[in-house]
Design a protein around this motif. Structure first.
Motif, PDB file in Angstrom:
ATOM      1  N   ILE A  76      -4.954  43.988  10.711  1.00 17.34           N
ATOM      2  CA  ILE A  76      -3.492  44.014  10.813  1.00 17.34           C
ATOM      3  C   ILE A  76      -2.954  42.883  11.676  1.00 17.34           C
ATOM      4  O   ILE A  76      -1.911  42.313  11.396  1.00 17.34           O
ATOM      5  CB  ILE A  76      -3.034  45.375  11.410  1.00 17.34           C
ATOM      6  CG1 ILE A  76      -2.831  46.391  10.304  1.00 17.34           C
ATOM      7  CG2 ILE A  76      -1.776  45.215  12.220  1.00 17.34           C
ATOM      8  CD1 ILE A  76      -2.236  47.683  10.776  1.00 17.34           C
ATOM      9  N   ALA A  77      -3.702  42.554  12.730  1.00 14.85           N
ATOM     10  CA  ALA A  77      -3.129  41.657  13.724  1.00 14.85           C
ATOM     11  C   ALA A  77      -3.313  40.189  13.393  1.00 14.85           C
ATOM     12  O   ALA A  77      -2.568  39.346  13.858  1.00 14.85           O
ATOM     13  CB  ALA A  77      -3.746  41.943  15.092  1.00 14.85           C
ATOM     14  N   PRO A  80      -1.146  37.993   7.805  1.00 14.01           N
ATOM     15  CA  PRO A  80       0.075  38.641   7.327  1.00 14.01           C
ATOM     16  C   PRO A  80      -0.204  39.538   6.124  1.00 14.01           C
ATOM     17  O   PRO A  80       0.654  40.288   5.703  1.00 14.01           O
ATOM     18  CB  PRO A  80       0.960  37.458   6.915  1.00 14.01           C
ATOM     19  CG  PRO A  80       0.046  36.307   6.722  1.00 14.01           C
ATOM     20  CD  PRO A  80      -1.229  36.575   7.476  1.00 14.01           C
ATOM     21  N   GLY A  83      -0.075  43.488   6.496  1.00 13.20           N
ATOM     22  CA  GLY A  83       1.298  43.967   6.615  1.00 13.20           C
ATOM     23  C   GLY A  83       1.944  44.156   5.255  1.00 13.20           C
ATOM     24  O   GLY A  83       2.701  45.107   5.034  1.00 13.20           O
ATOM     25  N   GLN A  84       1.634  43.267   4.334  1.00 14.32           N
ATOM     26  CA  GLN A  84       2.228  43.380   3.002  1.00 14.32           C
ATOM     27  C   GLN A  84       1.621  44.551   2.220  1.00 14.32           C
ATOM     28  O   GLN A  84       2.314  45.235   1.471  1.00 14.32           O
ATOM     29  CB  GLN A  84       2.072  42.055   2.250  1.00 14.32           C
ATOM     30  CG  GLN A  84       2.998  40.983   2.828  1.00 14.32           C
ATOM     31  CD  GLN A  84       2.616  39.569   2.412  1.00 14.32           C
ATOM     32  OE1 GLN A  84       2.125  39.340   1.320  1.00 14.32           O
ATOM     33  NE2 GLN A  84       2.833  38.619   3.295  1.00 14.32           N
ATOM     34  N   ILE A  86       0.528  47.278   3.610  1.00 14.82           N
ATOM     35  CA  ILE A  86       1.162  48.441   4.245  1.00 14.82           C
ATOM     36  C   ILE A  86       2.568  48.647   3.705  1.00 14.82           C
ATOM     37  O   ILE A  86       2.973  49.764   3.382  1.00 14.82           O
ATOM     38  CB  ILE A  86       1.215  48.244   5.783  1.00 14.82           C
ATOM     39  CG1 ILE A  86      -0.198  48.343   6.363  1.00 14.82           C
ATOM     40  CG2 ILE A  86       2.146  49.262   6.436  1.00 14.82           C
ATOM     41  CD1 ILE A  86      -0.282  47.919   7.827  1.00 14.82           C
ATOM     42  N   HIS A  87       3.310  47.564   3.620  1.00 22.11           N
ATOM     43  CA  HIS A  87       4.685  47.636   3.131  1.00 22.11           C
ATOM     44  C   HIS A  87       4.740  48.241   1.720  1.00 22.11           C
ATOM     45  O   HIS A  87       5.477  49.193   1.461  1.00 22.11           O
ATOM     46  CB  HIS A  87       5.276  46.226   3.128  1.00 22.11           C
ATOM     47  CG  HIS A  87       6.698  46.160   2.706  1.00 22.11           C
ATOM     48  ND1 HIS A  87       7.180  45.181   1.877  1.00 22.11           N
ATOM     49  CD2 HIS A  87       7.752  46.964   2.980  1.00 22.11           C
ATOM     50  CE1 HIS A  87       8.463  45.363   1.666  1.00 22.11           C
ATOM     51  NE2 HIS A  87       8.845  46.435   2.325  1.00 22.11           N
ATOM     52  N   ASP A 299       1.807  43.436  -1.699  1.00 20.49           N
ATOM     53  CA  ASP A 299       2.698  44.600  -1.779  1.00 20.49           C
ATOM     54  C   ASP A 299       2.296  45.500  -2.943  1.00 20.49           C
ATOM     55  O   ASP A 299       2.188  46.718  -2.803  1.00 20.49           O
ATOM     56  CB  ASP A 299       4.144  44.146  -1.991  1.00 20.49           C
ATOM     57  CG  ASP A 299       4.818  43.734  -0.697  1.00 20.49           C
ATOM     58  OD1 ASP A 299       4.592  42.595  -0.269  1.00 20.49           O
ATOM     59  OD2 ASP A 299       5.532  44.561  -0.121  1.00 20.49           O
TER      60      ASP A 299
ATOM     61  N   ILE B  76       7.153  44.698   9.161  1.00 11.51           N
ATOM     62  CA  ILE B  76       5.700  44.601   9.060  1.00 11.51           C
ATOM     63  C   ILE B  76       5.268  43.570   8.018  1.00 11.51           C
ATOM     64  O   ILE B  76       4.280  42.871   8.183  1.00 11.51           O
ATOM     65  CB  ILE B  76       5.111  45.980   8.674  1.00 11.51           C
ATOM     66  CG1 ILE B  76       4.805  46.793   9.930  1.00 11.51           C
ATOM     67  CG2 ILE B  76       3.851  45.835   7.843  1.00 11.51           C
ATOM     68  CD1 ILE B  76       4.085  48.086   9.642  1.00 11.51           C
ATOM     69  N   ALA B  77       6.023  43.490   6.928  1.00  9.34           N
ATOM     70  CA  ALA B  77       5.538  42.706   5.795  1.00  9.34           C
ATOM     71  C   ALA B  77       5.869  41.233   5.899  1.00  9.34           C
ATOM     72  O   ALA B  77       5.210  40.408   5.289  1.00  9.34           O
ATOM     73  CB  ALA B  77       6.115  43.259   4.495  1.00  9.34           C
ATOM     74  N   THR B  79       6.499  39.226   8.811  1.00 10.68           N
ATOM     75  CA  THR B  79       6.079  38.389   9.932  1.00 10.68           C
ATOM     76  C   THR B  79       4.736  38.883  10.433  1.00 10.68           C
ATOM     77  O   THR B  79       4.400  40.055  10.278  1.00 10.68           O
ATOM     78  CB  THR B  79       7.051  38.460  11.135  1.00 10.68           C
ATOM     79  OG1 THR B  79       6.735  39.610  11.923  1.00 10.68           O
ATOM     80  CG2 THR B  79       8.489  38.531  10.701  1.00 10.68           C
ATOM     81  N   PRO B  80       3.974  37.977  11.041  1.00  8.85           N
ATOM     82  CA  PRO B  80       2.706  38.420  11.616  1.00  8.85           C
ATOM     83  C   PRO B  80       2.909  39.141  12.948  1.00  8.85           C
ATOM     84  O   PRO B  80       1.987  39.735  13.475  1.00  8.85           O
ATOM     85  CB  PRO B  80       1.930  37.110  11.816  1.00  8.85           C
ATOM     86  CG  PRO B  80       2.947  36.033  11.838  1.00  8.85           C
ATOM     87  CD  PRO B  80       4.183  36.539  11.147  1.00  8.85           C
ATOM     88  N   GLY B  83       2.389  43.076  13.212  1.00  7.97           N
ATOM     89  CA  GLY B  83       0.974  43.427  13.166  1.00  7.97           C
ATOM     90  C   GLY B  83       0.322  43.334  14.527  1.00  7.97           C
ATOM     91  O   GLY B  83      -0.521  44.157  14.895  1.00  7.97           O
ATOM     92  N   GLN B  84       0.724  42.338  15.299  1.00 14.65           N
ATOM     93  CA  GLN B  84       0.131  42.178  16.627  1.00 14.65           C
ATOM     94  C   GLN B  84       0.629  43.264  17.588  1.00 14.65           C
ATOM     95  O   GLN B  84      -0.134  43.746  18.433  1.00 14.65           O
ATOM     96  CB  GLN B  84       0.420  40.770  17.156  1.00 14.65           C
ATOM     97  CG  GLN B  84      -0.401  39.725  16.401  1.00 14.65           C
ATOM     98  CD  GLN B  84       0.117  38.302  16.580  1.00 14.65           C
ATOM     99  OE1 GLN B  84       0.660  37.947  17.608  1.00 14.65           O
ATOM    100  NE2 GLN B  84      -0.039  37.489  15.547  1.00 14.65           N
ATOM    101  N   HIS B  87      -1.349  46.296  16.671  1.00 10.11           N
ATOM    102  CA  HIS B  87      -2.714  46.159  17.155  1.00 10.11           C
ATOM    103  C   HIS B  87      -2.815  46.526  18.634  1.00 10.11           C
ATOM    104  O   HIS B  87      -3.642  47.349  19.042  1.00 10.11           O
ATOM    105  CB  HIS B  87      -3.167  44.717  16.930  1.00 10.11           C
ATOM    106  CG  HIS B  87      -4.578  44.445  17.328  1.00 10.11           C
ATOM    107  ND1 HIS B  87      -4.972  43.288  17.956  1.00 10.11           N
ATOM    108  CD2 HIS B  87      -5.697  45.181  17.192  1.00 10.11           C
ATOM    109  CE1 HIS B  87      -6.268  43.329  18.179  1.00 10.11           C
ATOM    110  NE2 HIS B  87      -6.733  44.464  17.725  1.00 10.11           N
ATOM    111  N   ASN B 104       7.363  51.519   8.700  1.00  8.30           N
ATOM    112  CA  ASN B 104       7.902  50.187   8.505  1.00  8.30           C
ATOM    113  C   ASN B 104       9.267  50.353   7.850  1.00  8.30           C
ATOM    114  O   ASN B 104       9.375  50.963   6.798  1.00  8.30           O
ATOM    115  CB  ASN B 104       6.940  49.441   7.569  1.00  8.30           C
ATOM    116  CG  ASN B 104       7.517  48.152   7.066  1.00  8.30           C
ATOM    117  OD1 ASN B 104       7.939  47.317   7.843  1.00  8.30           O
ATOM    118  ND2 ASN B 104       7.539  48.010   5.747  1.00  8.30           N
ATOM    119  N   GLU B 106      11.724  47.742   7.491  1.00  5.40           N
ATOM    120  CA  GLU B 106      12.317  46.496   6.966  1.00  5.40           C
ATOM    121  C   GLU B 106      13.829  46.472   7.227  1.00  5.40           C
ATOM    122  O   GLU B 106      14.605  45.990   6.408  1.00  5.40           O
ATOM    123  CB  GLU B 106      12.008  46.332   5.467  1.00  5.40           C
ATOM    124  CG  GLU B 106      10.521  46.188   5.141  1.00  5.40           C
ATOM    125  CD  GLU B 106       9.866  44.929   5.727  1.00  5.40           C
ATOM    126  OE1 GLU B 106      10.505  43.878   5.735  1.00  5.40           O
ATOM    127  OE2 GLU B 106       8.713  45.035   6.201  1.00  5.40           O
TER     128      GLU B 106
END
Lengths: 347, 347
Positions: A76-77, A80, A83-84, A86-87, A299, B76-77, B79-80, B83-84, B87, B104, B106
């Motif tokens: 996750i960290a 990117p 995150g997608q 997850i979204h 996604d 979440i989707a 930007t990185p 995620g940080q 974490h 999330n 958005e």
């Protein structure tokens, strides 16, 4: 900030002048329970006045499974992509009344085991097990106790449900962007690292050449580490090939290639057309010129994983491939020049 | 993959030849219950043989709050950074026996309300409410029902716990990287968008100049949109200033600046030293030359949020500022040249 203590079922019952079990019947919408409209109204008014929240956990205990779906992610960290996934998974899960319980393992197998155990203890409906890059994976033993779907990875054994990107279709589309612009001598810089993406993207390149009536020439396929540094370092070898266009294994590689080309005065797309792969956030749309590429549909991988898990999609194959759509920007120019000689900058 | 049905408490009881309530007492480790060592052993053997998992939800119902902490994230989707934060928060939460329930949104306020409601229904211990860029935020009404901490954002009202990056300290360190290398005429390209980061990073720049005995010259402060395109477009104005060094509001801006400088034959760091801000994954370490910058400590923001929520940290101020550490790479060169004239490329 100390929160106000939430109202209890008993307090609602007292305020409405009914028994707690009557409140429970109203809350759980038991239509066949013999409760008068007047009583139902009193209970609802008390719920609203006291701000009572029915306890989702109690419902879960009765039904034996929760409205949770677990999602295990390995990075996750640091990318990117998770995150997608997850979204996409969350949006689809919510549509069907489920919430995601997400665990980030950063590839640590102890943490992974703990995360899956925690999800099982919370009676998740099932688990999506995802990896940040497309690869074959072992199935953790604990995962086999759950209903699960692999996302962006797949198992070596047969019959395990998985959702992965269609690398070959993506590689084909990337190459076709160049063929359609009139290019005939198209290089491909593949990754050095063995992976389904490496094989699939090459297969797509070959299929597109084939369809376009162009012979496959192994000399036009280079390899580089799939990041900016790899792309930069590949510039001299690429320019020596005399190609008018290049398809790069990923966008990061293309970004590094841009730097090396710019230093040698080679203009994109004037002298050389470039296509990437990934449509990576923060890079693809923002390099100069903006990069034409193929999107990795993270996604949709997440969303398709949820649909498989919930049995909403029932494909014939256990491994579902999701399309990688082309994204056209400004790094491809039309050409009539087939088989040009390399620019001076190449030597 | 149909999972094996998990064993029930009743099955464990039958296998061990005891009552279900005895199993429950053993599972819940009631030390004062009068159960013989021999019976406890039989129950534990049956649990192991049948693969029984005690139900975490039942424990939650008894205790009134779960081992969940909610985390609401707005991007979440895309930007990185989210995620940080996740974490860092997850690592810290797990240390203390909590799992994260992540939603999330958005930026959709309906989705946000639903997410918080779901968390409350699941009796979370508390909620971290996070934003992907550092800003002032409204507090959603539903959030006030929980014990909560704001992460990477803060409230206009007093006394609301929050964890944010120390923008001024970061801006100071960025500028000091340049002052220590001997630069005396240091430009700053700030963002056009009003934000705590814009004010803080400028304040840090001014403080560092002040400490270094350098006068603040408003003419050396430019503004640009905080992405690659903004940095690229700022190049002519920057070169006209005759600075030997520039500190950019963020790494994306610095990456675009690199492109514009390269096109004009201005070498980094030979002709111009450059420092960024963010230490953004996929960019900062991978541009050419690798970018010296200041890290936004998203991991630590998440971790500090958990510690505040659990009362493990009890700072005097309700808003905690987390340090932004400098990350030195290769974009700063030592100089003796104070007040050089602009290179020809500037005009």
């Amino acid at each position: 900030m100390t929160p106000a203590r939430p109202a209890t079922l008993r307090e609602v019952a007292e305020a409405a002048g009914v028994s707690p079990s009557t409140v429970s019947l109203v809350v759980n919408k038991k239509k066949d329970a013999r409760i008068s409209a007047e009583t139902r109204r009193r209970v609802r008014d008390a719920i609203r006045d006291l701000g009572y929240r029915p306890n989702a956990l109690a419902k879960t205990l009765v039904s034996g499974s929760s409205r949770f779906i677990g999602l295990v992610a390995d990075a996750i960290a640091t990318t990117p992509f998770a995150g997608q996934i997850i979204h996409g998974a969350q949006d689809e899960a919510w549509k069907h009344g489920y919430a995601l319980l997400i665990a980030n393992t950063e590839g640590n197998s102890d943490l992974e085991k703990d995360a899956i155990t925690m999800m099982l203890e919370h009676k998740v409906r099932g688990i999506l097990y995802s990896t940040w890059f497309h690869r074959v994976t072992e199935i953790p033993e604990a995962l086999r106790e759950a209903d699960f779907v692999l996302v962006n990875c797949f198992a070596a054994e047969d019959g395990v449900r998985a959702v992965v990107p269609d690398e070959a279709q993506g590689g084909r589309e990337a190459t076709e962007l160049l063929i359609r612009a009139g290019h005939r001598r198209i290089a491909f810089i593949n990754a050095t690292i063995p992976a389904p993406a490496k094989d699939g993207r090459l297969a797509g390149y070959r299929a597109a050449l084939d369809d376009g009536g162009l012979a496959f020439d192994p000399a036009l396929v280079l390899e580089a580490y799939p990041d900016q540094e790899g792309g930069y370092d590949a510039v001299p070898a690429l320019l020596a090939l005399g190609a008018t266009a290049v398809y790069c294994y990923n966008d990061r590689m293309a970004a590094g290639l841009y730097d090396g080309l710019r230093e040698r005065g080679v203009s994109v797309p004037g002298d050389l057309s470039v296509v990437g792969f990934d449509n990576q956030e923060v890079i693809a749309a923002h390099v100069r010129p903006p990069l034409s590429t193929v999107a990795l549909p993270h996604d949709e991988l997440g969303a398709a994983g949820i649909r498989l898990l919930l049995g909403l999609d029932s494909p014939e194959e256990s491994i579902v491939k999701v399309e990688c759509p082309p994204v056209e920007r400004a790094s491809v120019a039309a050409t009539d020049a087939a088989f040009t000689t390399p620019p001076d900058a190449a030597r």
